[in-house]
Design an enzyme around this catalytic site. Structure first.
Site, PDB file in Angstrom:
ATOM      1  N   HIS A 148      -9.523   1.204   5.206  1.00 52.41           N
ATOM      2  CA  HIS A 148      -8.230   1.472   6.136  1.00 52.41           C
ATOM      3  C   HIS A 148      -8.426   2.535   7.215  1.00 52.41           C
ATOM      4  O   HIS A 148      -9.350   3.518   7.005  1.00 52.41           O
ATOM      5  CB  HIS A 148      -7.528   1.931   4.862  1.00 52.41           C
ATOM      6  CG  HIS A 148      -6.033   1.940   5.281  1.00 52.41           C
ATOM      7  ND1 HIS A 148      -5.348   2.738   6.234  1.00 52.41           N
ATOM      8  CD2 HIS A 148      -5.151   0.992   5.196  1.00 52.41           C
ATOM      9  CE1 HIS A 148      -4.312   2.436   6.526  1.00 52.41           C
ATOM     10  NE2 HIS A 148      -3.778   1.292   5.876  1.00 52.41           N
TER      11      HIS A 148
ATOM     12  N   GLU B 202      -5.098  -4.732  10.919  1.00 54.07           N
ATOM     13  CA  GLU B 202      -4.381  -3.797  10.926  1.00 54.07           C
ATOM     14  C   GLU B 202      -4.152  -2.753  12.242  1.00 54.07           C
ATOM     15  O   GLU B 202      -4.965  -1.960  12.173  1.00 54.07           O
ATOM     16  CB  GLU B 202      -3.984  -2.731   9.800  1.00 54.07           C
ATOM     17  CG  GLU B 202      -3.836  -3.289   8.380  1.00 54.07           C
ATOM     18  CD  GLU B 202      -3.117  -2.332   7.516  1.00 54.07           C
ATOM     19  OE1 GLU B 202      -2.056  -2.629   7.030  1.00 54.07           O
ATOM     20  OE2 GLU B 202      -3.900  -1.289   7.074  1.00 54.07           O
TER      21      GLU B 202
ATOM     22  N   SER C  16       3.741  -2.084  10.385  1.00 56.97           N
ATOM     23  CA  SER C  16       5.337  -2.308  10.469  1.00 56.97           C
ATOM     24  C   SER C  16       6.089  -3.593  10.148  1.00 56.97           C
ATOM     25  O   SER C  16       6.872  -4.083  10.711  1.00 56.97           O
ATOM     26  CB  SER C  16       5.783  -1.642  11.878  1.00 56.97           C
ATOM     27  OG  SER C  16       5.441  -0.490  12.134  1.00 56.97           O
TER      28      SER C  16
ATOM     29  N   LYS D 239       0.145   4.330  -0.255  1.00 53.84           N
ATOM     30  CA  LYS D 239      -0.578   5.438   0.243  1.00 53.84           C
ATOM     31  C   LYS D 239      -0.291   6.662  -0.509  1.00 53.84           C
ATOM     32  O   LYS D 239      -0.249   6.413  -1.673  1.00 53.84           O
ATOM     33  CB  LYS D 239      -0.214   5.723   1.881  1.00 53.84           C
ATOM     34  CG  LYS D 239      -0.036   4.500   2.695  1.00 53.84           C
ATOM     35  CD  LYS D 239      -0.098   4.534   4.162  1.00 53.84           C
ATOM     36  CE  LYS D 239      -0.229   3.280   4.701  1.00 53.84           C
ATOM     37  NZ  LYS D 239       0.142   3.147   6.144  1.00 53.84           N
TER      38      LYS D 239
ATOM     39  N   ASN E 261       0.959  -1.181   0.044  1.00 52.73           N
ATOM     40  CA  ASN E 261       0.070  -0.069  -0.052  1.00 52.73           C
ATOM     41  C   ASN E 261       0.983   1.224   0.150  1.00 52.73           C
ATOM     42  O   ASN E 261       1.468   1.616   0.885  1.00 52.73           O
ATOM     43  CB  ASN E 261      -1.009   0.052   1.236  1.00 52.73           C
ATOM     44  CG  ASN E 261      -1.751   1.270   1.222  1.00 52.73           C
ATOM     45  OD1 ASN E 261      -1.910   1.914   0.349  1.00 52.73           O
ATOM     46  ND2 ASN E 261      -2.349   1.146   2.368  1.00 52.73           N
TER      47      ASN E 261
ATOM     48  N   GLU F 114      -6.714   4.645   7.828  1.00 55.69           N
ATOM     49  CA  GLU F 114      -6.341   6.143   7.616  1.00 55.69           C
ATOM     50  C   GLU F 114      -7.528   6.722   7.042  1.00 55.69           C
ATOM     51  O   GLU F 114      -7.969   8.080   7.335  1.00 55.69           O
ATOM     52  CB  GLU F 114      -5.020   6.368   6.869  1.00 55.69           C
ATOM     53  CG  GLU F 114      -3.909   5.955   7.643  1.00 55.69           C
ATOM     54  CD  GLU F 114      -2.846   5.288   6.849  1.00 55.69           C
ATOM     55  OE1 GLU F 114      -2.732   5.442   5.442  1.00 55.69           O
ATOM     56  OE2 GLU F 114      -1.637   4.929   7.454  1.00 55.69           O
TER      57      GLU F 114
ATOM     58  N   GLY G  69       2.982   2.509  10.712  1.00 53.93           N
ATOM     59  CA  GLY G  69       3.849   3.473  10.289  1.00 53.93           C
ATOM     60  C   GLY G  69       4.594   3.837  11.499  1.00 53.93           C
ATOM     61  O   GLY G  69       5.351   4.852  11.511  1.00 53.93           O
TER      62      GLY G  69
HETATM   63  P1  13P Z   1       3.023   0.351   7.734  1.00 51.81           P
HETATM   64  O1  13P Z   1       3.726  -0.864   6.890  1.00 51.81           O
HETATM   65  O2  13P Z   1       3.931   1.605   7.269  1.00 51.81           O
HETATM   66  O3  13P Z   1       3.043   0.275   9.032  1.00 51.81           O
HETATM   67  O4  13P Z   1       1.665   0.676   7.084  1.00 51.81           O
HETATM   68  C1  13P Z   1       0.758  -0.280   7.278  1.00 51.81           C
HETATM   69  C2  13P Z   1      -0.357  -0.137   6.591  1.00 51.81           C
HETATM   70  O5  13P Z   1      -1.376   0.863   6.876  1.00 51.81           O
HETATM   71  C3  13P Z   1      -0.699  -0.892   5.224  1.00 51.81           C
HETATM   72  O6  13P Z   1      -2.015  -0.401   4.842  1.00 51.81           O
END
Ligand code: 13P
Length: 230
Positions: free
Chosen positions: A88, A157, A194, A8, A6, A90, A163
Protein backbone atom coordinates in the site's frame (compact mmCIF):
# COMPACT_ATOMS: atom_id res chain seq x y z
CA UNK A 1 -16.87 -8.00 -8.39
CA UNK A 2 -14.64 -7.65 -5.37
CA UNK A 3 -15.45 -5.03 -2.73
CA UNK A 4 -12.66 -4.53 -0.20
CA UNK A 5 -12.81 -2.19 2.80
CA UNK A 6 -9.51 -0.86 4.10
CA UNK A 7 -10.16 0.75 7.49
CA UNK A 8 -6.55 1.97 7.79
CA UNK A 9 -6.11 3.42 11.33
CA UNK A 10 -9.84 3.76 11.93
CA UNK A 11 -12.34 1.82 14.02
CA UNK A 12 -11.78 0.00 17.28
CA UNK A 13 -12.46 -3.61 18.18
CA UNK A 14 -15.86 -2.58 19.52
CA UNK A 15 -16.87 -0.46 16.52
CA UNK A 16 -15.65 -3.14 14.12
CA UNK A 17 -17.95 -5.67 15.81
CA UNK A 18 -20.89 -3.28 15.40
CA UNK A 19 -19.91 -2.57 11.80
CA UNK A 20 -19.85 -6.25 10.95
CA UNK A 21 -23.20 -6.77 12.58
CA UNK A 22 -24.67 -3.94 10.48
CA UNK A 23 -22.99 -5.13 7.30
CA UNK A 24 -24.18 -8.71 7.81
CA UNK A 25 -27.77 -7.46 7.89
CA UNK A 26 -27.26 -6.05 4.38
CA UNK A 27 -25.08 -8.72 2.78
CA UNK A 28 -27.95 -11.17 2.35
CA UNK A 29 -28.98 -9.03 -0.64
CA UNK A 30 -25.60 -9.10 -2.40
CA UNK A 31 -24.99 -11.00 -5.61
CA UNK A 32 -23.62 -14.45 -4.69
CA UNK A 33 -20.67 -14.03 -7.07
CA UNK A 34 -19.54 -10.75 -5.46
CA UNK A 35 -16.81 -11.04 -2.86
CA UNK A 36 -16.37 -8.82 0.17
CA UNK A 37 -13.17 -8.26 2.14
CA UNK A 38 -12.69 -6.25 5.32
CA UNK A 39 -9.29 -5.08 6.53
CA UNK A 40 -9.75 -3.77 10.09
CA UNK A 41 -6.87 -2.49 12.22
CA UNK A 42 -4.78 -5.29 13.76
CA UNK A 43 -6.34 -4.76 17.21
CA UNK A 44 -9.76 -5.63 15.76
CA UNK A 45 -8.78 -8.86 14.00
CA UNK A 46 -11.04 -11.75 14.84
CA UNK A 47 -12.73 -14.74 13.25
CA UNK A 48 -15.99 -12.89 12.53
CA UNK A 49 -18.78 -14.84 10.91
CA UNK A 50 -20.35 -13.65 7.67
CA UNK A 51 -20.27 -13.66 3.90
CA UNK A 52 -16.89 -11.89 3.72
CA UNK A 53 -13.22 -12.45 4.38
CA UNK A 54 -11.26 -10.64 7.05
CA UNK A 55 -7.73 -9.66 6.04
CA UNK A 56 -4.82 -7.92 7.70
CA UNK A 57 -3.54 -4.53 6.52
CA UNK A 58 0.05 -5.45 7.29
CA UNK A 59 2.20 -8.01 9.06
CA UNK A 60 5.90 -8.68 9.46
CA UNK A 61 7.42 -11.47 7.37
CA UNK A 62 8.01 -13.84 10.26
CA UNK A 63 6.21 -16.65 12.06
CA UNK A 64 7.08 -15.08 15.42
CA UNK A 65 10.21 -13.67 17.07
CA UNK A 66 11.82 -10.47 18.32
CA UNK A 67 10.21 -7.77 16.15
CA UNK A 68 8.87 -5.24 18.61
CA UNK A 69 5.54 -3.78 17.60
CA UNK A 70 4.92 -6.22 14.77
CA UNK A 71 2.69 -9.24 14.28
CA UNK A 72 3.52 -12.41 12.34
CA UNK A 73 1.92 -15.58 11.03
CA UNK A 74 1.37 -17.01 14.53
CA UNK A 75 -0.81 -14.03 15.48
CA UNK A 76 -2.71 -14.19 12.17
CA UNK A 77 -3.32 -17.92 12.50
CA UNK A 78 -5.00 -17.38 15.86
CA UNK A 79 -7.85 -15.64 14.01
CA UNK A 80 -7.57 -17.69 10.84
CA UNK A 81 -6.50 -14.63 8.81
CA UNK A 82 -5.48 -15.78 5.33
CA UNK A 83 -5.43 -12.51 3.37
CA UNK A 84 -2.97 -9.62 3.52
CA UNK A 85 -2.53 -6.21 1.88
CA UNK A 86 1.03 -5.65 0.65
CA UNK A 87 2.60 -2.60 -0.99
CA UNK A 88 0.00 0.00 0.00
CA UNK A 89 1.29 3.48 -0.88
CA UNK A 90 0.80 4.64 2.71
CA UNK A 91 3.25 1.98 3.90
CA UNK A 92 5.70 2.72 1.09
CA UNK A 93 5.48 6.45 1.86
CA UNK A 94 5.03 6.80 5.64
CA UNK A 95 6.75 3.62 6.81
CA UNK A 96 9.52 3.81 4.24
CA UNK A 97 8.88 0.35 2.76
CA UNK A 98 11.20 0.05 -0.23
CA UNK A 99 10.38 -2.11 -3.25
CA UNK A 100 12.96 -4.59 -1.95
CA UNK A 101 11.21 -4.85 1.45
CA UNK A 102 7.80 -5.06 -0.16
CA UNK A 103 9.03 -7.88 -2.43
CA UNK A 104 10.54 -9.75 0.58
CA UNK A 105 7.23 -9.47 2.39
CA UNK A 106 5.40 -10.69 -0.71
CA UNK A 107 7.63 -13.77 -1.07
CA UNK A 108 7.29 -14.66 2.60
CA UNK A 109 3.50 -14.50 2.68
CA UNK A 110 3.33 -16.27 -0.67
CA UNK A 111 5.36 -19.11 0.85
CA UNK A 112 2.86 -19.20 3.70
CA UNK A 113 -0.07 -19.42 1.28
CA UNK A 114 -1.75 -16.16 2.20
CA UNK A 115 -3.93 -14.55 -0.41
CA UNK A 116 -2.27 -11.25 -1.30
CA UNK A 117 -3.86 -7.99 -2.42
CA UNK A 118 -0.83 -6.27 -3.89
CA UNK A 119 -1.12 -2.48 -4.23
CA UNK A 120 0.57 -0.28 -6.80
CA UNK A 121 0.07 3.38 -7.65
CA UNK A 122 1.82 6.48 -8.91
CA UNK A 123 2.20 9.93 -7.30
CA UNK A 124 0.78 13.04 -8.98
CA UNK A 125 4.08 14.28 -10.41
CA UNK A 126 4.42 11.02 -12.34
CA UNK A 127 0.81 11.17 -13.62
CA UNK A 128 1.53 14.72 -14.81
CA UNK A 129 4.49 13.46 -16.86
CA UNK A 130 2.13 11.38 -19.00
CA UNK A 131 1.01 7.81 -19.51
CA UNK A 132 4.36 6.34 -20.45
CA UNK A 133 5.87 7.61 -17.19
CA UNK A 134 2.90 6.21 -15.25
CA UNK A 135 3.33 2.74 -16.73
CA UNK A 136 7.08 2.78 -16.19
CA UNK A 137 6.51 3.69 -12.53
CA UNK A 138 3.83 1.05 -12.03
CA UNK A 139 5.82 -1.71 -13.70
CA UNK A 140 8.77 -0.96 -11.41
CA UNK A 141 6.45 -1.87 -8.52
CA UNK A 142 6.28 -5.42 -9.90
CA UNK A 143 10.02 -5.83 -9.38
CA UNK A 144 10.66 -8.95 -7.28
CA UNK A 145 6.93 -9.81 -7.28
CA UNK A 146 5.70 -13.17 -8.59
CA UNK A 147 2.72 -12.02 -10.62
CA UNK A 148 1.95 -15.63 -11.45
CA UNK A 149 1.11 -16.38 -7.81
CA UNK A 150 -2.26 -18.13 -7.86
CA UNK A 151 -3.73 -16.28 -4.84
CA UNK A 152 -2.95 -12.80 -6.09
CA UNK A 153 -5.23 -9.81 -6.54
CA UNK A 154 -3.75 -6.50 -7.74
CA UNK A 155 -5.05 -3.11 -6.64
CA UNK A 156 -4.26 -0.02 -8.72
CA UNK A 157 -4.48 2.99 -6.43
CA UNK A 158 -3.22 6.29 -7.84
CA UNK A 159 -1.78 8.08 -4.80
CA UNK A 160 -3.27 11.44 -5.82
CA UNK A 161 -6.76 9.95 -5.73
CA UNK A 162 -6.44 8.38 -2.26
CA UNK A 163 -8.38 10.20 0.44
CA UNK A 164 -8.69 13.31 -1.74
CA UNK A 165 -12.32 12.90 -2.76
CA UNK A 166 -11.12 13.11 -6.36
CA UNK A 167 -11.23 9.73 -8.06
CA UNK A 168 -9.29 9.10 -11.25
CA UNK A 169 -11.46 9.66 -14.33
CA UNK A 170 -13.12 6.81 -16.19
CA UNK A 171 -10.63 7.42 -19.01
CA UNK A 172 -7.61 7.29 -16.66
CA UNK A 173 -8.81 4.12 -14.94
CA UNK A 174 -9.72 2.51 -18.22
CA UNK A 175 -6.40 3.13 -20.02
CA UNK A 176 -4.32 2.19 -16.97
CA UNK A 177 -6.26 -1.00 -16.28
CA UNK A 178 -6.11 -2.03 -19.91
CA UNK A 179 -2.32 -1.63 -19.92
CA UNK A 180 -1.94 -3.41 -16.56
CA UNK A 181 -4.09 -6.34 -17.68
CA UNK A 182 -1.60 -6.98 -20.48
CA UNK A 183 1.04 -7.54 -17.81
CA UNK A 184 -0.92 -9.39 -15.11
CA UNK A 185 -3.07 -11.55 -17.37
CA UNK A 186 -6.24 -12.84 -15.76
CA UNK A 187 -5.47 -11.76 -12.18
CA UNK A 188 -8.29 -9.70 -10.64
CA UNK A 189 -7.51 -5.97 -10.81
CA UNK A 190 -9.12 -3.58 -8.33
CA UNK A 191 -9.27 0.20 -8.48
CA UNK A 192 -8.77 2.28 -5.33
CA UNK A 193 -8.86 6.04 -4.72
CA UNK A 194 -11.96 7.97 -3.61
CA UNK A 195 -14.33 5.22 -4.71
CA UNK A 196 -17.70 5.97 -3.07
CA UNK A 197 -21.45 5.39 -3.51
CA UNK A 198 -21.68 8.35 -5.94
CA UNK A 199 -19.14 6.93 -8.41
CA UNK A 200 -19.16 3.17 -7.78
CA UNK A 201 -21.41 2.31 -10.72
CA UNK A 202 -19.30 4.06 -13.31
CA UNK A 203 -16.11 2.58 -11.85
CA UNK A 204 -17.25 -1.05 -11.78
CA UNK A 205 -18.63 -0.75 -15.29
CA UNK A 206 -15.19 0.05 -16.71
CA UNK A 207 -13.70 -2.85 -18.68
CA UNK A 208 -10.74 -4.28 -16.80
CA UNK A 209 -12.04 -3.30 -13.36
CA UNK A 210 -12.76 -6.37 -11.23
CA UNK A 211 -13.62 -4.52 -8.05
CA UNK A 212 -12.65 -1.72 -5.69
CA UNK A 213 -10.43 -1.18 -2.66
CA UNK A 214 -12.19 1.45 -0.57
CA UNK A 215 -10.87 3.60 2.27
CA UNK A 216 -12.97 6.52 3.55
CA UNK A 217 -16.29 5.43 2.03
CA UNK A 218 -15.94 1.97 3.57
CA UNK A 219 -15.79 3.24 7.16
CA UNK A 220 -19.54 3.48 7.42
CA UNK A 221 -21.33 0.14 7.00
CA UNK A 222 -24.29 1.81 5.23
CA UNK A 223 -22.06 3.52 2.71
CA UNK A 224 -19.99 0.39 2.03
CA UNK A 225 -23.06 -1.83 1.70
CA UNK A 226 -24.62 0.73 -0.65
CA UNK A 227 -21.56 0.30 -2.86
CA UNK A 228 -21.74 -3.51 -2.72
CA UNK A 229 -25.45 -3.54 -3.53
CA UNK A 230 -25.26 -0.85 -6.22
P1 13P B 1 -9.87 6.27 -0.14
O1 13P B 1 -11.02 5.43 -0.60
O2 13P B 1 -10.09 6.94 1.18
O3 13P B 1 -9.41 7.21 -1.22
O4 13P B 1 -8.63 5.26 0.12
C1 13P B 1 -8.28 4.36 -0.85
C2 13P B 1 -7.28 3.41 -0.29
O5 13P B 1 -6.15 3.78 -0.02
C3 13P B 1 -7.71 2.03 -0.05
O6 13P B 1 -6.61 1.22 0.26
Amino acid sequence: MIFAANFKTNHTRKSTELYIKELNEKLGAKKPEDKVYIFPPATALDAYEGDFKIGVQNAYPTINGAYTGEIGVEQLDEFDIKTILIGHSERREHMGESQEKVAEKFSFFQEHDLEIIYCIGEPLYIREKGFEAVMQYLLAQFEGIDINYASLIIAYEPIWAIGTGRSATVEEISTTHRALKKVIGNKPLLYGGSAKPANIKEIINIAGVDGVLVGSASLDADSFSEMILS
